[in-house]
Design an enzyme around this catalytic site. Structure first.
Site, mmCIF file in Angstrom:
data_model
loop_
_atom_site.group_PDB
_atom_site.id
_atom_site.type_symbol
_atom_site.label_atom_id
_atom_site.label_comp_id
_atom_site.label_asym_id
_atom_site.label_seq_id
_atom_site.Cartn_x
_atom_site.Cartn_y
_atom_site.Cartn_z
ATOM 1 N N THR A 170 73.226 11.998 120.895
ATOM 2 C CA THR A 170 72.554 13.014 120.077
ATOM 3 C C THR A 170 72.778 12.808 118.583
ATOM 4 O O THR A 170 72.235 13.565 117.771
ATOM 5 C CB THR A 170 73.080 14.422 120.434
ATOM 6 O OG1 THR A 170 74.458 14.509 120.052
ATOM 7 C CG2 THR A 170 72.960 14.687 121.922
ATOM 8 N N PRO A 173 69.396 12.081 116.116
ATOM 9 C CA PRO A 173 68.495 13.227 115.936
ATOM 10 C C PRO A 173 69.189 14.421 115.282
ATOM 11 O O PRO A 173 68.634 15.059 114.385
ATOM 12 C CB PRO A 173 68.070 13.563 117.374
ATOM 13 C CG PRO A 173 68.269 12.308 118.141
ATOM 14 C CD PRO A 173 69.460 11.649 117.519
ATOM 15 N N ASP A 174 70.417 14.715 115.712
ATOM 16 C CA ASP A 174 71.053 15.967 115.301
ATOM 17 C C ASP A 174 71.802 15.890 113.981
ATOM 18 O O ASP A 174 72.020 16.917 113.336
ATOM 19 C CB ASP A 174 72.033 16.427 116.388
ATOM 20 C CG ASP A 174 71.323 17.044 117.576
ATOM 21 O OD1 ASP A 174 70.091 17.214 117.505
ATOM 22 O OD2 ASP A 174 71.993 17.337 118.582
ATOM 23 N N HIS A 175 72.243 14.700 113.572
ATOM 24 C CA HIS A 175 73.107 14.619 112.396
ATOM 25 C C HIS A 175 72.528 13.791 111.254
ATOM 26 O O HIS A 175 73.165 13.667 110.216
ATOM 27 C CB HIS A 175 74.467 14.022 112.792
ATOM 28 C CG HIS A 175 75.209 14.847 113.785
ATOM 29 N ND1 HIS A 175 75.259 14.536 115.115
ATOM 30 C CD2 HIS A 175 75.898 15.994 113.655
ATOM 31 C CE1 HIS A 175 75.976 15.443 115.760
ATOM 32 N NE2 HIS A 175 76.363 16.341 114.899
ATOM 33 N N PRO A 179 68.143 17.083 110.370
ATOM 34 C CA PRO A 179 68.660 18.048 109.382
ATOM 35 C C PRO A 179 68.360 17.647 107.948
ATOM 36 O O PRO A 179 68.054 18.512 107.116
ATOM 37 C CB PRO A 179 70.169 18.072 109.656
ATOM 38 C CG PRO A 179 70.451 16.850 110.446
ATOM 39 C CD PRO A 179 69.221 16.536 111.223
#
Length: 405
Positions: A170, A173-175, A179
């Site tokens: 992840t 996409p998440d970090h 964002p």
């Protein structure tokens, strides 16, 4: 005292879990007032996920939550209660940005879709971060970071071998992509509003945002009709170019050869003059054609030496090389990160001092001083009293009826 870069900007933040809180953390770290709305019955999901301090679970003990929510204020509001929803609307009226990463329809059901937000505050900036965006044939599909990695093709593109799908989990996409793309869009919207007085509805598809990592691959497929090969850590233009095991447990080094001079230097460092003298390998094209043979030779050499020895030998030889660092290495041994205060201790009222990572950039030469992550609902009464100017009696009444749960 010089004001912080984003001081004066206020978020009503409904994001939770991954990319959303990481986006709003960027703003809170640089001085924005981020009012994070949760509830005791539905807290941010990463509060319930480890790692936990001392391996003791608790809604305020998650390192995962702490790293994504520094400097924010947490309010416990049961938005199913009309009075709590009215409080959220009052906060929106005094905010610059409303952020969420729910699936399509969730904000509409709360009466907080963009048209409704504009009736509360005409120049509001709304940030939504659903998996596929809010419109289109896949808009109602839901997912998290790993789903986005799969749906975007990132798992396939980063595989080590044909038909494999390992990928970066992840993390990207998440970090990284989502964002920061979202934060950039909000900054642009704030600038536009300052110039024109107009708000904005930002609808960020996390799948489309993640695809940015693979731009050249999508262009190539569009031009040729063929998918690029799954290369793992190999390169299509340089060889050897890979991660190689060194002596010891889970020890690795990254090595690449960019030209013929570096190839000869690598052979010399490995004491493999037979390879240096092999006419098949003297030019880049030949090394690419025989990449598996080259990698076996390099692997046999690196496997006999500690990573530090390999890095020292190849650095002196002028061959690009680096140790693959663990989290422990990055915290304890990386002088560059230490010099830039990339890691900071933050005092936490429940678990004590915790080590968190600061943003990887400075503004006007200044590194962020991290604020601490909030306890669940810690700032509810404070914000209601000071920001919304509610009386103690009204706050007690709301608490008694469950609006603040």
């Amino acid at each position: 005292m010089k004001p912080r870069f984003l001081e004066g900007v206020r978020f009503t933040d409904l994001t939770w879990a991954g990319a959303g809180p990481f986006c709003t953390k960027i703003f809170s770290d640089f001085g924005a007032d981020v009012l994070k709305i949760e509830s005791t019955t539905r807290p941010d999901s990463v509060r319930l996920g480890g790692p936990f301090k001392d391996r003791i679970p608790g809604t305020n003990r998650s390192g995962y939550f702490a790293s994504r929510n520094t400097g924010k204020k947490s309010l416990s509001l049961n938005l199913k209660d009309p009075d709590a929803l009215a409080l959220a609307q009052d906060m929106i009226r005094e905010s610059d940005v409303v952020s969420n990463n729910f699936g399509p329809g969730a904000m509409e059901r709360l009466g907080l879709d963009y048209p409704s937000l504009c009736r509360i505050k005409p120049d509001i900036i709304s940030l939504s971060m659903p998996m596929y965006g809010s419109t289109g044939p896949r808009a109602n599909l839901l997912g998290v970071g790993m789903t986005i990695s799969a749906a975007s093709g990132l798992l396939w593109h980063t595989a080590y071998a044909a038909d494999d799908a390992v990928g970066p989990g992840t993390h990207y996409p998440d970090h990284a992509a989502n964002p920061y793309h979202a934060a950039f869009a909000v900054l642009a919207a704030l600038r536009l509003r300052r110039r024109t007085g107009k708000g904005m509805d930002i609808d960020l598809s996390q799948v489309e945002s993640t695809i940015n990592f693979m731009g050249p691959a999508f262009v190539e497929t569009g031009l040729t009709g063929r998918e690029p090969p799954q290369m793992g850590n190999r390169s299509r233009v340089h060889a050897p170019h890979n991660i190689f095991a060194a002596a010891g447990e889970d020890a690795w080094v990254a090595i690449t050869v960019l030209d013929d001079v570096q190839w000869r230097a690598l052979c010399s460092a490995m004491d493999r003059q037979d390879l240096a003298g092999d006419p098949r390998l003297s030019r880049r094209e030949g090394r690419l054609a025989n990449v598996a043979e080259l990698e076996d030779a390099v692997k046999a050499w690196t496997g006999r030496h500690p990573a530090a020895v390999v890095v020292d030998a190849l650095t002196r030889a002028g061959v690009p090389v680096a140790k693959v660092q663990s989290s422990k290495d990055l915290i304890e041994d990386d002088a560059q990160l230490r010099a830039n205060r990339a890691w900071q201790h933050v005092d936490h009222p429940e678990v004590g001092p915790i080590l968190l990572n600061a943003p990887p950039f400075k503004i006007d030469g200044e590194r962020v001083e991290l604020g601490r992550p909030p306890l669940l609902g810690e700032h509810t009464k404070e914000v209601l009293a000071t920001f919304l100017r509610l009386s103690p009696a009204r706050i007690a009444e709301l608490e008694a009826k469950g609006a603040l749960s």
